[in-house]
Design an enzyme around this catalytic site. Sequence first.
Site, mmCIF file in Angstrom:
data_model
loop_
_atom_site.group_PDB
_atom_site.id
_atom_site.type_symbol
_atom_site.label_atom_id
_atom_site.label_comp_id
_atom_site.label_asym_id
_atom_site.label_seq_id
_atom_site.Cartn_x
_atom_site.Cartn_y
_atom_site.Cartn_z
ATOM 1 N N HIS A 240 -93.840 -76.736 58.780
ATOM 2 C CA HIS A 240 -93.661 -75.668 59.748
ATOM 3 C C HIS A 240 -93.976 -74.444 59.221
ATOM 4 O O HIS A 240 -94.911 -73.533 59.340
ATOM 5 C CB HIS A 240 -92.407 -75.780 60.434
ATOM 6 C CG HIS A 240 -92.138 -77.317 60.976
ATOM 7 N ND1 HIS A 240 -92.576 -77.670 62.099
ATOM 8 C CD2 HIS A 240 -91.170 -77.855 60.551
ATOM 9 C CE1 HIS A 240 -92.141 -78.829 62.474
ATOM 10 N NE2 HIS A 240 -91.394 -79.176 61.502
ATOM 11 N N ASP A 241 -92.833 -73.790 58.412
ATOM 12 C CA ASP A 241 -92.811 -72.376 58.259
ATOM 13 C C ASP A 241 -93.925 -71.641 57.621
ATOM 14 O O ASP A 241 -94.174 -70.423 57.617
ATOM 15 C CB ASP A 241 -91.377 -71.901 57.675
ATOM 16 C CG ASP A 241 -90.106 -72.051 58.868
ATOM 17 O OD1 ASP A 241 -90.469 -72.254 59.964
ATOM 18 O OD2 ASP A 241 -89.139 -72.399 58.181
#
Length: 311
Positions: A240-241
């Site tokens: 994700h990040d």
Amino acid sequence: MKPRPILIDTDPGQDDAIAILLALASPELELLGLTCVAGNVPLALTSRNARIICELANRSDIPVYAGAAKPLQRELVTAEFVHGKSGLDGIELPEPTMPLREGHAVDFIVETLMQREGVTACALGPLTNIALALEREPRIAKRIEQIVLMGGGYFEGGNITPAAEFNFYVDPQAAAAVFASGIPITMAPLDVTHQALTTRPRIAALRGLGNRVGEVAARWMEFFERFDEQKYGQEGGPLHDPCVIAWLLKPELFTGRSCNVEIETHSELTLGMSVVDWWGVTPRPQNAWVLGGVDADGYFKLITERLGRLP
């Protein structure tokens, strides 16, 4: 060109860790500091983990500040069931020797934004620190260049409840305040991050770098992905990040559109849901650039190339 000054607000988390390493390995970015928030694990661990990551990259010069230990209005929800008890499970790393800086993360955010122009805030966790900074000093809303954040979802739904993504669910009031601030926002939702899967060849490429960071990142991915592989029945888990940092470095890897985004703060059933007007069916004003697609091969190629520059 001068490097872009950034702040990273984070709750590491294996995927946060890879995002931070990507930023540290990229000369296009000047990382002014890491501010830590409770989220994936409690604050004592997120602030510990941020320093472990800096030391892994031989960057103990980066200031790390501890911030909010709980959301604005509700009890803390954490995600050890995904990230492990430490938040960085998957490989044992030395305890950090670099100290936390004195003072609160919110004060550091405010002071930095009042002193520096053109700063981009990269938000990888719940938005509590940023919302508190806006409350403490409203003038920073006009001084900040933009906020690039990982959070929310629209067609993909949620990952902590059927409706809500974890970061927004942990502190929906903070997310609502940030989206109402008038600051330019780029949002990397689950719809994008679920296209960026940690497949076996992508992990092998990191391990094949032959450096310490590559091996650690591979081990983190292998631990982190097991939860989503079981949950979604697929190979690999969404990373994700790092989408936040990758978008700053190579926005051409992503597609998106300008949308209105509102955060649900009242309903028990959909608390923390991001209501994204992707099709423009309401008259509500557009307040965020919402990412919709990613060149996943290019994304992992960027991560692998950059992490290969670290020790």
